[in-house]
Design an enzyme around this catalytic site. Structure first.
Site, PDB file in Angstrom:
ATOM      1  N   THR A   1       0.834  -1.200   0.000  1.00 52.72           N
ATOM      2  CA  THR A   1       0.000   0.000   0.000  1.00 52.72           C
ATOM      3  C   THR A   1       0.869   1.249   0.000  1.00 52.72           C
ATOM      4  OG1 THR A   1      -1.700  -1.171   1.277  1.00 52.72           O
ATOM      5  CG2 THR A   1      -1.760   1.228   1.335  1.00 52.72           C
ATOM      6  N   SER A   2       0.555   2.190  -0.871  1.00 51.62           N
ATOM      7  CA  SER A   2       1.230   3.489  -0.914  1.00 51.62           C
ATOM      8  C   SER A   2       2.732   3.296  -1.174  1.00 51.62           C
ATOM      9  CB  SER A   2       0.926   4.250   0.384  1.00 51.62           C
ATOM     10  OG  SER A   2       1.357   5.563   0.294  1.00 51.62           O
ATOM     11  N   SER A   3       3.598   3.650  -0.215  1.00 48.39           N
ATOM     12  CA  SER A   3       5.027   3.394  -0.423  1.00 48.39           C
ATOM     13  C   SER A   3       5.260   1.900  -0.693  1.00 48.39           C
ATOM     14  CB  SER A   3       5.826   3.834   0.809  1.00 48.39           C
ATOM     15  OG  SER A   3       7.207   3.651   0.599  1.00 48.39           O
TER      16      SER A   3
ATOM     17  N   HIS B   1      -6.577   8.478  -1.021  1.00 51.75           N
ATOM     18  CA  HIS B   1      -5.353   7.672  -0.985  1.00 51.75           C
ATOM     19  C   HIS B   1      -5.575   6.300  -0.342  1.00 51.75           C
ATOM     20  CE1 HIS B   1      -1.179   6.920  -1.386  1.00 51.75           C
ATOM     21  NE2 HIS B   1      -0.902   6.970  -0.098  1.00 51.75           N
TER      22      HIS B   1
END
Ligand SMILES: *[C@@H]1O[C@H](CO)[C@@H](O)[C@H](O)[C@H]1NC(C)=O
Ligand SMILES: *[C@@H]1O[C@H](CO)[C@@H](O)[C@H](O)[C@H]1NC(C)=O
Length: 299
Positions: free
Chosen positions: A142-144, A284
């Site tokens: 997730t994300s990074s 996000h």
């Protein structure tokens, strides 16, 4: 002493969650010596009690500010591992702020000594230690961790059968011109880095020069209202893998509105070799979809 305190912590957690009669109830465990690790990434592992004979392996990679423990608690894989008998590796970033290094040349290179190399070594260790199934190794984040999922798929196509990216950016998009490790790249984050499928694909090919074997199939989730990693990163990531697979990013074979839920659109290329899920109005935090992930991974 260190090992002892870890064991104590693990046992205490076991007691707390499952009661005294199941001391062996599994919990998240730190692994210290998994192989070469110049970037000092940390390895944690979850091995379910009903381990499959030749267990599949999922690498689940946390977001910035996250930890292995937070992703272990906050993602659906632990329960799914208990049901299906696969192993989950939870790597942990060594940097303050705990973003992953997706910006250095080292991490963007196969066996380059960066975080991607460390995670690959965690996978190799686990395959060997637990007689894992090398045809069923998967990566998600997730994300990074989503960015890192693309980086893993680019740098170690030989290890992974599939990758699922939640709210990430294309491999190489966070590249740091000045050679920064785990650097933030504002132009990429803001969706200003736009390239052709060919240019994006070259970044993947350059991550492991000369590699001609199979590559993981990819599924990309992104919210249209993402203000942390602008939604255009969805489009660039789709272009990247379409470029790698020789597909036309503008021409999915199948487009399904309101799938897998209202206001999400699912696009599929080449029998699901590449799948995009664009979540209209979502920011996000695109929710992880454990059951759907299992389907994509074939578990
Ligand atoms: C951000 O990444 C792009 C590639 O996606 C690169 O061209 C640019 O130079 C990077 N920015 C910095 C400040 O390094
Ligand atoms: C990105 O892809 C989504 C989903 O296909 C589409 O709705 C959107 O218009 C695209 N954005 C750009 C800038 O092409």
């Amino acid at each position: 002493m260190k090992l002892f305190s870890q064991m104590t912590a693990a046992l205490t957690a076991g007691f707390a969650l499952f009661g005294a009669d199941s001391v062996m109830a599994q919990s998240l465990t730190r692994v210290n010596n998994f192989g070469s690790n110049p970037s000092n990434a940390k390895m944690f592992i979850y091995v379910p009690r009903n381990l499959a004979a030749k267990p599949p392996i999922i690498v689940a990679i946390h977001y910035c500010t996250g930890t292995a423990q937070a992703y272990f608690s906050g993602s659906p894989y632990r329960q799914l591992a208990d049901q299906k008998g696969f192993i989950v590796i939870y790597p942990e970033s060594p940097y303050s702020g705990t973003c992953w290094d997706v910006s250095s040349r080292a991490t963007l290179t196969h066996d380059g000594g960066g975080n991607s190399n460390a995670i690959a070594n965690m996978v190799k260790y686990t395959l060997q230690q637990y007689n894992g199934d090398p045809t069923k190794v998967f990566v998600t984040g997730t994300s990074s961790g989503g960015m890192m999922t693309n980086v893993m798929a680019a740098t170690y196509p030989d290890l992974f059968a599939a990758g699922i990216v939640y709210s990430g950016t294309a491999a190489g998009c966070f590249y740091s011109q000045s050679g920064g490790t785990n650097a933030w790249n504002s132009s990429c984050a803001q969706g200003q880095v736009r390239s052709t499928p060919q240019v994006w694909a070259k970044m993947v090919f350059d991550a492991y020069p000369g590699y001609e074997g199979p590559r993981p199939k990819m599924q990309i989730y992104h919210g249209s209202a993402d203000t942390t990693l602008h939604a255009n990163n969805y489009n660039e990531t789709i272009k990247q893998w379409a470029g790698v697979f020789g597909l036309d990013p503008a021409k999915p074979d199948v487009t399904q509105a309101n799938t897998p839920q209202s206001r999400y659109t699912t696009y599929s290329w080449d029998n699901g070799k590449l799948i995009g899920v664009y979540a209209q109005g979502v920011g996000h935090s695109v929710n992880m979809r454990g059951a759907d992930d299992m389907k994509f991974f074939g578990l």
